[in-house]
Motif scaffolding. Sequence first.
Motif, short mmCIF file in Angstrom:
data_model
loop_
_atom_site.label_atom_id
_atom_site.label_comp_id
_atom_site.label_asym_id
_atom_site.label_seq_id
_atom_site.Cartn_x
_atom_site.Cartn_y
_atom_site.Cartn_z
N LYS A 78 0.89 -1.26 0.24
CA LYS A 78 -0.54 0.20 -0.24
C LYS A 78 1.03 0.72 -0.34
O LYS A 78 1.00 2.34 0.80
CB LYS A 78 -1.03 0.49 1.27
N HIS A 79 1.62 1.32 -0.61
CA HIS A 79 2.71 2.52 -1.06
C HIS A 79 1.71 3.82 -0.62
O HIS A 79 1.26 3.30 -1.46
CB HIS A 79 3.65 2.34 -2.00
N LEU A 80 2.66 4.51 -0.58
CA LEU A 80 1.81 6.54 0.02
C LEU A 80 2.63 6.72 -1.80
O LEU A 80 1.71 7.91 -2.21
CB LEU A 80 1.85 6.65 0.60
N HIS A 81 3.49 7.10 -1.39
CA HIS A 81 4.06 8.69 -1.69
C HIS A 81 4.77 7.89 -3.29
O HIS A 81 5.04 7.02 -3.71
CB HIS A 81 5.90 8.23 -1.03
N PRO A 82 4.55 8.45 -4.01
CA PRO A 82 4.76 8.72 -5.25
C PRO A 82 6.41 8.45 -5.43
O PRO A 82 7.01 7.88 -6.76
CB PRO A 82 4.73 9.96 -6.41
N TYR A 83 7.20 8.34 -4.72
CA TYR A 83 8.27 8.28 -4.86
C TYR A 83 8.79 6.16 -4.40
O TYR A 83 9.48 5.94 -5.73
CB TYR A 83 9.63 8.98 -4.72
N THR A 84 8.07 6.13 -4.23
CA THR A 84 8.06 4.83 -3.09
C THR A 84 7.35 4.03 -4.83
O THR A 84 7.57 2.82 -5.35
CB THR A 84 6.98 4.40 -2.07
N GLU A 85 6.39 4.34 -5.22
CA GLU A 85 5.65 3.64 -6.58
C GLU A 85 6.66 3.73 -7.66
O GLU A 85 6.58 2.88 -8.10
CB GLU A 85 4.74 4.65 -6.47
N ALA A 86 7.79 5.10 -7.95
CA ALA A 86 8.50 4.55 -8.96
C ALA A 86 9.10 3.69 -8.36
O ALA A 86 10.12 2.85 -9.93
CB ALA A 86 8.83 6.36 -9.40
N LEU A 87 9.43 3.27 -6.95
CA LEU A 87 10.53 1.94 -6.99
C LEU A 87 10.63 1.12 -6.94
O LEU A 87 10.64 0.21 -7.65
CB LEU A 87 11.19 3.33 -5.57
N LEU A 88 9.10 1.09 -6.56
CA LEU A 88 8.21 0.21 -6.59
C LEU A 88 8.35 -0.12 -8.25
O LEU A 88 8.88 -2.06 -8.63
CB LEU A 88 7.34 -0.68 -6.26
N LYS A 89 7.73 -0.21 -9.14
CA LYS A 89 7.61 0.28 -10.60
C LYS A 89 9.47 -0.53 -11.42
O LYS A 89 9.66 -1.22 -11.61
CB LYS A 89 7.26 0.97 -10.94
N SER A 90 10.29 0.41 -10.43
CA SER A 90 11.48 -0.07 -11.23
C SER A 90 12.56 -1.36 -10.68
O SER A 90 13.24 -0.93 -11.32
CB SER A 90 12.73 1.04 -11.29
N ILE A 91 11.54 -1.89 -9.84
CA ILE A 91 12.52 -2.80 -9.88
C ILE A 91 13.25 -4.05 -10.80
O ILE A 91 12.41 -4.37 -11.49
CB ILE A 91 11.35 -4.62 -8.30
N PRO A 92 14.66 -4.29 -10.73
CA PRO A 92 14.58 -4.69 -12.20
C PRO A 92 14.42 -6.20 -12.40
O PRO A 92 14.60 -6.87 -10.59
CB PRO A 92 16.39 -4.63 -11.60
N ARG A 93 14.00 -6.78 -13.67
CA ARG A 93 13.91 -8.17 -13.68
C ARG A 93 14.98 -8.98 -14.63
O ARG A 93 15.38 -8.41 -15.54
CB ARG A 93 12.52 -8.68 -14.18
N PRO A 94 16.29 -8.97 -13.57
CA PRO A 94 17.49 -9.63 -14.45
C PRO A 94 17.18 -11.38 -15.33
O PRO A 94 16.31 -12.20 -14.73
CB PRO A 94 18.71 -10.06 -12.74
N ARG A 95 17.92 -10.81 -16.07
CA ARG A 95 17.28 -12.09 -16.87
C ARG A 95 18.77 -13.42 -17.09
O ARG A 95 18.40 -15.00 -17.26
CB ARG A 95 18.32 -11.79 -19.10
N GLY A 96 19.62 -12.98 -16.07
CA GLY A 96 20.64 -13.14 -16.05
C GLY A 96 21.34 -13.37 -14.36
O GLY A 96 21.20 -11.97 -13.93
N LYS A 97 22.33 -14.49 -13.54
CA LYS A 97 22.42 -14.25 -12.32
C LYS A 97 22.75 -13.36 -12.35
O LYS A 97 23.41 -12.34 -11.66
CB LYS A 97 23.04 -15.53 -11.18
N SER A 98 24.43 -13.24 -13.07
CA SER A 98 25.50 -11.82 -13.18
C SER A 98 24.88 -10.68 -13.33
O SER A 98 25.69 -9.84 -13.41
CB SER A 98 26.44 -12.55 -13.88
N GLU A 99 23.69 -10.54 -14.05
CA GLU A 99 23.80 -9.12 -14.40
C GLU A 99 23.11 -8.21 -13.00
O GLU A 99 22.55 -7.16 -13.60
CB GLU A 99 22.12 -9.41 -15.47
N MET A 100 22.26 -9.16 -12.33
CA MET A 100 21.84 -8.83 -10.88
C MET A 100 22.42 -7.34 -10.99
O MET A 100 21.88 -6.09 -10.15
CB MET A 100 21.46 -9.40 -10.29
#
Length: 325
Positions: free
Chosen positions: A245-267
């Motif tokens: 239930k994030h509230l701040h627009p910056y938190t929203e942006a951070l959550l949207k930006s969670i990277p989805r790595p293609r390979g382990k080494s990319e993380m």
Amino acid sequence: MEPLLEIKDLRLVFSTERGILDLFQGLSLSLMSREVLGIVGESGSGKSTLAYTIIKLLPGNARILSGKVLLEGRDILSMKEEELRRIRGKEITMVFQDPSTSLNPVFRIKDQMLTVVKENLGLQGEVARKRALELLKQVELPDPESIMNSFPFELSGGMQQRVMIAMALAANPKLIVADEPTSSVDATIQTQILSLLKKLKAERDFSLILITHSIAVAKEVSDRIAVMYAGEIVELGKVETVIEKHLHPYTEALLKSIPRPRGKSEMKRMLPVVPGQVPDLISPPSGCRFHPRCPYAMDICKAERPPYFNKDGSLVMCWLYSEER
Ligand SMILES: Nc1ncnc2c1ncn2[C@@H]1O[C@H](COP(=O)(O)OP(=O)(O)OP(=O)(O)O)[C@@H](O)[C@H]1O
Ligand SMILES: [Mg+2]
């Protein structure tokens, strides 16, 4: 219950060649005993400076204009060097970003572990050696005897981090501050270190501040999360609340930006990317520091720094939650 650590209205600036960099303009935060607090935010938001303030180990150009850092009621910021030395490494220990800056490359692990154990626990000889071995076992290092005889470069990055955690645990601290302990190793090791921290937290009696760029990492171990932006804690709440239930627009942006790595080494290469630029804190934006990047910015956001609003048990520094709006 009294908090273990309380930061009250902290104002801190840096003098730089370009002028005064206004980082903290009244930051407050508290941490309970045995609590794990994740501090997340982009590069330059002030996470490390906050960590160093807690042990009053700041660069010469930093100036604290006001505020208190209370450890069980004692103000660290007004302590003398001698008193501080009793706190650092004993009551509060740090695990730093990069193992190579904390482990001395020219000494064997044995020498470094024994120094910590002797200094902090006052143990000598065989007793000290046993204690050091025990600590290495607790952080799940295989074959502690041979680790003791190794030089840091002979160990992998993950093993070096475990040694640093062992050293941080040595004095039975009340608080461990870990500044991005997982960024310099790959994703598999990152997960292992996080589960180690979880295990240690369950077994032992310490509080943990975990500093990271990644809200996904913070989520793994934290009880509460503080989201930092440009020197401000913009949202603070229980981990589930902040994530779901994030509230701040910056938190929203951070959550949207969670990277989805293609390979382990990319993380490790993938840091979250929030559209726009982190502001220059020598001439910070007026009002809310996030307003230039905020999709919901209103007139008041440019004019006035928002106070904290209480919502669903979280604190949020954002005008969207003002009742009179
Ligand atoms: N000694 C210093 N002199 C001048 N400015 C500094 C100093 N140390 C930090 N800063 C500035 O203060 C701000 C916060 O820096 P800090 O290192 O605390 O951020 P951070 O959140 O830890 O970043 P990162 O995620 O990259 O580690 C940045 O704008 C940085 O440039
Ligand atoms: Mg940092």
